[in-house]
Design a protein around this motif. Structure first.
Motif, PDB file in Angstrom:
ATOM      1  N   ALA A 125      55.619 -22.411  69.790  1.00  0.00           N
ATOM      2  CA  ALA A 125      54.919 -21.637  68.760  1.00  0.00           C
ATOM      3  C   ALA A 125      53.411 -21.715  68.950  1.00  0.00           C
ATOM      4  O   ALA A 125      52.704 -20.708  68.853  1.00  0.00           O
ATOM      5  N   ALA A 126      52.898 -22.913  69.245  1.00  0.00           N
ATOM      6  CA  ALA A 126      51.458 -23.080  69.440  1.00  0.00           C
ATOM      7  C   ALA A 126      50.976 -22.309  70.674  1.00  0.00           C
ATOM      8  O   ALA A 126      49.871 -21.753  70.664  1.00  0.00           O
ATOM      9  N   LEU A 127      51.781 -22.273  71.718  1.00  0.00           N
ATOM     10  CA  LEU A 127      51.413 -21.487  72.908  1.00  0.00           C
ATOM     11  C   LEU A 127      51.277 -20.005  72.549  1.00  0.00           C
ATOM     12  O   LEU A 127      50.330 -19.336  72.966  1.00  0.00           O
ATOM     13  N   ILE A 128      52.224 -19.503  71.758  1.00  0.00           N
ATOM     14  CA  ILE A 128      52.197 -18.092  71.360  1.00  0.00           C
ATOM     15  C   ILE A 128      51.007 -17.811  70.450  1.00  0.00           C
ATOM     16  O   ILE A 128      50.249 -16.857  70.671  1.00  0.00           O
ATOM     17  N   VAL A 129      50.824 -18.652  69.435  1.00  0.00           N
ATOM     18  CA  VAL A 129      49.677 -18.485  68.535  1.00  0.00           C
ATOM     19  C   VAL A 129      48.380 -18.574  69.331  1.00  0.00           C
ATOM     20  O   VAL A 129      47.470 -17.761  69.155  1.00  0.00           O
ATOM     21  N   GLY A 130      48.301 -19.562  70.211  1.00  0.00           N
ATOM     22  CA  GLY A 130      47.107 -19.736  71.026  1.00  0.00           C
ATOM     23  C   GLY A 130      46.789 -18.510  71.860  1.00  0.00           C
ATOM     24  O   GLY A 130      45.621 -18.134  72.007  1.00  0.00           O
ATOM     25  N   LEU A 131      47.816 -17.877  72.413  1.00  0.00           N
ATOM     26  CA  LEU A 131      47.602 -16.671  73.217  1.00  0.00           C
ATOM     27  C   LEU A 131      47.004 -15.551  72.370  1.00  0.00           C
ATOM     28  O   LEU A 131      46.020 -14.913  72.757  1.00  0.00           O
ATOM     29  N   PHE A 132      47.565 -15.322  71.192  1.00  0.00           N
ATOM     30  CA  PHE A 132      47.050 -14.287  70.293  1.00  0.00           C
ATOM     31  C   PHE A 132      45.613 -14.587  69.864  1.00  0.00           C
ATOM     32  O   PHE A 132      44.749 -13.712  69.861  1.00  0.00           O
ATOM     33  N   LEU A 133      45.366 -15.841  69.487  1.00  0.00           N
ATOM     34  CA  LEU A 133      44.044 -16.210  68.991  1.00  0.00           C
ATOM     35  C   LEU A 133      43.001 -16.229  70.100  1.00  0.00           C
ATOM     36  O   LEU A 133      41.857 -15.804  69.896  1.00  0.00           O
ATOM     37  N   SER A 134      43.384 -16.675  71.279  1.00  0.00           N
ATOM     38  CA  SER A 134      42.449 -16.676  72.410  1.00  0.00           C
ATOM     39  C   SER A 134      42.080 -15.250  72.803  1.00  0.00           C
ATOM     40  O   SER A 134      40.916 -14.962  73.094  1.00  0.00           O
ATOM     41  N   PHE A 135      43.068 -14.364  72.814  1.00  0.00           N
ATOM     42  CA  PHE A 135      42.802 -12.951  73.109  1.00  0.00           C
ATOM     43  C   PHE A 135      41.834 -12.373  72.075  1.00  0.00           C
ATOM     44  O   PHE A 135      40.862 -11.701  72.422  1.00  0.00           O
ATOM     45  N   THR A 136      42.106 -12.632  70.807  1.00  0.00           N
ATOM     46  CA  THR A 136      41.263 -12.096  69.734  1.00  0.00           C
ATOM     47  C   THR A 136      39.836 -12.621  69.857  1.00  0.00           C
ATOM     48  O   THR A 136      38.872 -11.852  69.751  1.00  0.00           O
TER      49      THR A 136
ATOM     50  N   PRO B  13      45.160 -21.213  75.764  1.00  0.00           N
ATOM     51  CA  PRO B  13      46.388 -21.444  74.990  1.00  0.00           C
ATOM     52  C   PRO B  13      47.228 -22.607  75.514  1.00  0.00           C
ATOM     53  O   PRO B  13      47.966 -23.225  74.745  1.00  0.00           O
ATOM     54  N   LEU B  14      47.109 -22.921  76.802  1.00  0.00           N
ATOM     55  CA  LEU B  14      47.860 -24.060  77.349  1.00  0.00           C
ATOM     56  C   LEU B  14      47.402 -25.365  76.712  1.00  0.00           C
ATOM     57  O   LEU B  14      48.226 -26.215  76.351  1.00  0.00           O
ATOM     58  N   PHE B  15      46.090 -25.530  76.555  1.00  0.00           N
ATOM     59  CA  PHE B  15      45.563 -26.730  75.904  1.00  0.00           C
ATOM     60  C   PHE B  15      46.053 -26.793  74.461  1.00  0.00           C
ATOM     61  O   PHE B  15      46.486 -27.842  73.988  1.00  0.00           O
ATOM     62  N   TYR B  16      45.979 -25.659  73.770  1.00  0.00           N
ATOM     63  CA  TYR B  16      46.383 -25.601  72.364  1.00  0.00           C
ATOM     64  C   TYR B  16      47.882 -25.871  72.212  1.00  0.00           C
ATOM     65  O   TYR B  16      48.304 -26.571  71.289  1.00  0.00           O
ATOM     66  N   GLY B  17      48.674 -25.335  73.112  1.00  0.00           N
ATOM     67  CA  GLY B  17      50.116 -25.539  73.034  1.00  0.00           C
ATOM     68  C   GLY B  17      50.520 -26.966  73.354  1.00  0.00           C
ATOM     69  O   GLY B  17      51.258 -27.606  72.607  1.00  0.00           O
ATOM     70  N   PHE B  18      50.003 -27.489  74.468  1.00  0.00           N
ATOM     71  CA  PHE B  18      50.465 -28.795  74.935  1.00  0.00           C
ATOM     72  C   PHE B  18      49.972 -29.957  74.088  1.00  0.00           C
ATOM     73  O   PHE B  18      50.618 -31.001  74.059  1.00  0.00           O
ATOM     74  N   VAL B  19      48.864 -29.793  73.372  1.00  0.00           N
ATOM     75  CA  VAL B  19      48.433 -30.882  72.493  1.00  0.00           C
ATOM     76  C   VAL B  19      49.457 -31.107  71.376  1.00  0.00           C
ATOM     77  O   VAL B  19      49.601 -32.207  70.861  1.00  0.00           O
TER      78      VAL B  19
ATOM     79  N   SER C 110      52.529 -31.294  71.815  1.00  0.00           N
ATOM     80  CA  SER C 110      53.664 -32.061  72.338  1.00  0.00           C
ATOM     81  C   SER C 110      53.724 -33.468  71.740  1.00  0.00           C
ATOM     82  O   SER C 110      54.786 -34.096  71.758  1.00  0.00           O
ATOM     83  N   VAL C 111      52.620 -33.944  71.171  1.00  0.00           N
ATOM     84  CA  VAL C 111      52.655 -35.264  70.523  1.00  0.00           C
ATOM     85  C   VAL C 111      53.614 -35.259  69.325  1.00  0.00           C
ATOM     86  O   VAL C 111      54.051 -36.319  68.893  1.00  0.00           O
ATOM     87  N   SER C 112      53.941 -34.075  68.812  1.00  0.00           N
ATOM     88  CA  SER C 112      54.875 -33.974  67.689  1.00  0.00           C
ATOM     89  C   SER C 112      56.324 -34.170  68.130  1.00  0.00           C
ATOM     90  O   SER C 112      57.203 -34.358  67.293  1.00  0.00           O
ATOM     91  N   LEU C 113      56.578 -34.091  69.449  1.00  0.00           N
ATOM     92  CA  LEU C 113      57.930 -34.155  70.013  1.00  0.00           C
ATOM     93  C   LEU C 113      58.826 -33.053  69.451  1.00  0.00           C
ATOM     94  O   LEU C 113      60.034 -33.225  69.320  1.00  0.00           O
ATOM     95  N   ASN C 114      58.220 -31.928  69.125  1.00  0.00           N
ATOM     96  CA  ASN C 114      58.929 -30.782  68.558  1.00  0.00           C
ATOM     97  C   ASN C 114      58.722 -29.597  69.493  1.00  0.00           C
ATOM     98  O   ASN C 114      57.658 -28.975  69.504  1.00  0.00           O
ATOM     99  N   LEU C 115      59.756 -29.302  70.310  1.00  0.00           N
ATOM    100  CA  LEU C 115      59.649 -28.250  71.320  1.00  0.00           C
ATOM    101  C   LEU C 115      59.312 -26.891  70.708  1.00  0.00           C
ATOM    102  O   LEU C 115      58.493 -26.138  71.247  1.00  0.00           O
TER     103      LEU C 115
ATOM    104  N   TRP D 242      45.710 -35.439  66.998  1.00  0.00           N
ATOM    105  CA  TRP D 242      47.044 -34.864  66.772  1.00  0.00           C
ATOM    106  C   TRP D 242      48.092 -35.974  66.714  1.00  0.00           C
ATOM    107  O   TRP D 242      49.053 -35.877  65.957  1.00  0.00           O
ATOM    108  N   TYR D 243      47.919 -37.011  67.507  1.00  0.00           N
ATOM    109  CA  TYR D 243      48.852 -38.139  67.442  1.00  0.00           C
ATOM    110  C   TYR D 243      48.857 -38.728  66.031  1.00  0.00           C
ATOM    111  O   TYR D 243      49.918 -38.936  65.426  1.00  0.00           O
ATOM    112  N   PHE D 244      47.679 -39.006  65.500  1.00  0.00           N
ATOM    113  CA  PHE D 244      47.609 -39.567  64.147  1.00  0.00           C
ATOM    114  C   PHE D 244      48.132 -38.577  63.108  1.00  0.00           C
ATOM    115  O   PHE D 244      48.820 -38.958  62.164  1.00  0.00           O
ATOM    116  N   THR D 245      47.840 -37.294  63.287  1.00  0.00           N
ATOM    117  CA  THR D 245      48.274 -36.272  62.330  1.00  0.00           C
ATOM    118  C   THR D 245      49.786 -36.110  62.318  1.00  0.00           C
ATOM    119  O   THR D 245      50.403 -36.094  61.257  1.00  0.00           O
TER     120      THR D 245
END
Length: 197
Positions: free
Chosen positions: A160-171, A142-148, A150-155, A19-22
């Protein structure tokens, strides 16, 4: 509970590097860097039998539920865009959307990203490492998915990733990885290709 291996630790650390490189090094070629990064994660994940076993069949009802979840997730984000605009954070949101160029190649790469992310984030990380080996609830994935992100420095992207992660993890937990892959790809198309509103 099964033992955590060096491979598991490596696979928890690897997304942070990718994610850092991306997001930082190759951000001007974001979609290509992301497609490559998640393909590495997804292909490594799919070499593991315990991940491949997580692909439960998905009948017509499962597909309909996945589509409904994707639509609900889209409207959550639609509302989030309105709130972020009111807070003066629309530039953060527009930055993310601007990283994906229009065209047929993007349509293919967006689908690839959605499918490969599910193999890693909901397959290997959530259902194998966290649930099976660490005996931790799927709610932590979702915490792992959201916090990774953070390398974008875009809160906004992290939230958004935390929310998406929650939906996708539930599914993934309730309906399997085929269903979460459907949700992920359809939601990505809604968001980046502006299929709805």
């Amino acid at each position: 509970m099964r033992k955590i291996t060096i491979f598991d630790v490596f696979m928890i650390i690897l997304p942070w590097i990718l994610w850092y490189f991306t997001f930082d090094v190759f951000y001007s070629h974001f979609i290509y860097a992301m497609a490559l990064s998640v393909s590495v994660l997804g292909i490594i994940s799919l070499t593991r039998k315990e991940v491949r076993e997580k692909y439960k069949s998905c009948n017509a009802l499962c597909i309909l539920l996945a589509l409904l979840i994707a639509i609900i997730l889209y409207f959550v984000f639609y509302g989030g865009n309105i709130v972020s605009a009111k807070l003066g954070l629309e530039g953060e949101v527009l930055y993310v959307y601007g990283l994906v160029p229009k065209g047929l190649l993007s349509i293919f790469l967006l689908a690839l990203i959605g499918v490969m992310e599910e193999a890693y984030w909901r397959g290997l990380l959530q259902q194998v490492i966290l649930e099976k080996k660490l005996n931790v609830s799927w709610l932590f994935a979702p915490l792992f998915y959201g916090f990774v992100h953070s390398v974008s420095l875009n809160l906004i992207l992290v939230v958004a990733a935390l929310i998406v992660g929650l939906f996708l993890s539930f599914t993934a937990e309730k309906f399997g990885l085929i269903a979460s892959s459907i949700v992920h790809v359809v939601w990505i198309y809604f968001m980046f290709l502006k299929i709805l509103l």
